[in-house]
Design an enzyme around this catalytic site. Sequence first.
Site, PDB file in Angstrom:
ATOM      1  N   ASP A   1      34.558  28.351   7.011  1.00 42.81           N
ATOM      2  CA  ASP A   1      34.147  27.723   5.771  1.00 42.81           C
ATOM      3  C   ASP A   1      33.606  26.344   6.157  1.00 42.81           C
ATOM      4  OD1 ASP A   1      33.992  27.087   2.959  1.00 42.81           O
ATOM      5  OD2 ASP A   1      35.886  26.026   3.149  1.00 42.81           O
TER       6      ASP A   1
ATOM      7  N   ASP B   1      33.127  23.230   3.667  1.00 43.54           N
ATOM      8  CA  ASP B   1      33.682  22.067   2.982  1.00 43.54           C
ATOM      9  C   ASP B   1      35.188  21.958   3.149  1.00 43.54           C
ATOM     10  OD1 ASP B   1      31.128  21.426   1.976  1.00 43.54           O
ATOM     11  OD2 ASP B   1      31.377  22.890   0.368  1.00 43.54           O
TER      12      ASP B   1
END
Length: 223
Positions: free
Chosen positions: A9, A11
């Site tokens: 991922d 963020d």
Amino acid sequence: MPNALHVFDMDETLINADCTMVWHQFLVDKGFASHQFIEEDQRLMALYAQGKLDINEYLQFSLSPISHLSKVWLRALIEECIDKHIISTQFPESVRLIDSLKQDNVDILIISASAAFLIEPLAQRMGIKHAIGVDLVDDGQYYHAQISGTPSYREGKVTRLQQWQNKQTKTYHELHFYTDSINDLPLCEYADYVYLVNPCSRLKRYFTERHLPHWTVLNWGSL
């Protein structure tokens, strides 16, 4: 040794920030949006943290100040934002891990619920070849506030990952996934090994209550 794919991922996982929120503040600073835009961004991101965000609504909101900008102009602004405000937020631990994986010729993929037009150049800036974000419809010159295909959000991340894997010539026997968010639970459950980077309270509670053997908590940065 089995072929392994490490999926990240973006963020609050690779970077100690939300790249779209940084981008939105950048647009305000540049005069493309008002301060009320940031207030609405914060409201929507609170829904994201609760796992309740409507991704279509969010992308329509996100694109609203820049829908009149050509893709060429938009790319120049994004690269300025990345260089001045986003790349410096990358966790030192993620820098070292990515460097180590690349030295060992391990394949790396970023998959994010942020727009692909932001994620792809950011991944390139990090030296990562493969990246998946939410694709928007475009006419060759402008982006439109419509999602193209399956959005890489929640269970859509699993779908997009499977689609990506089906296009590769290599078969992966181990899937390692890194995230901070409860929204990524479907991909966590799909992966062979999971690494929770400063996980949100709901994801950490899920892990703690189940004593999952192939899940690991990573405390990166100052947290």
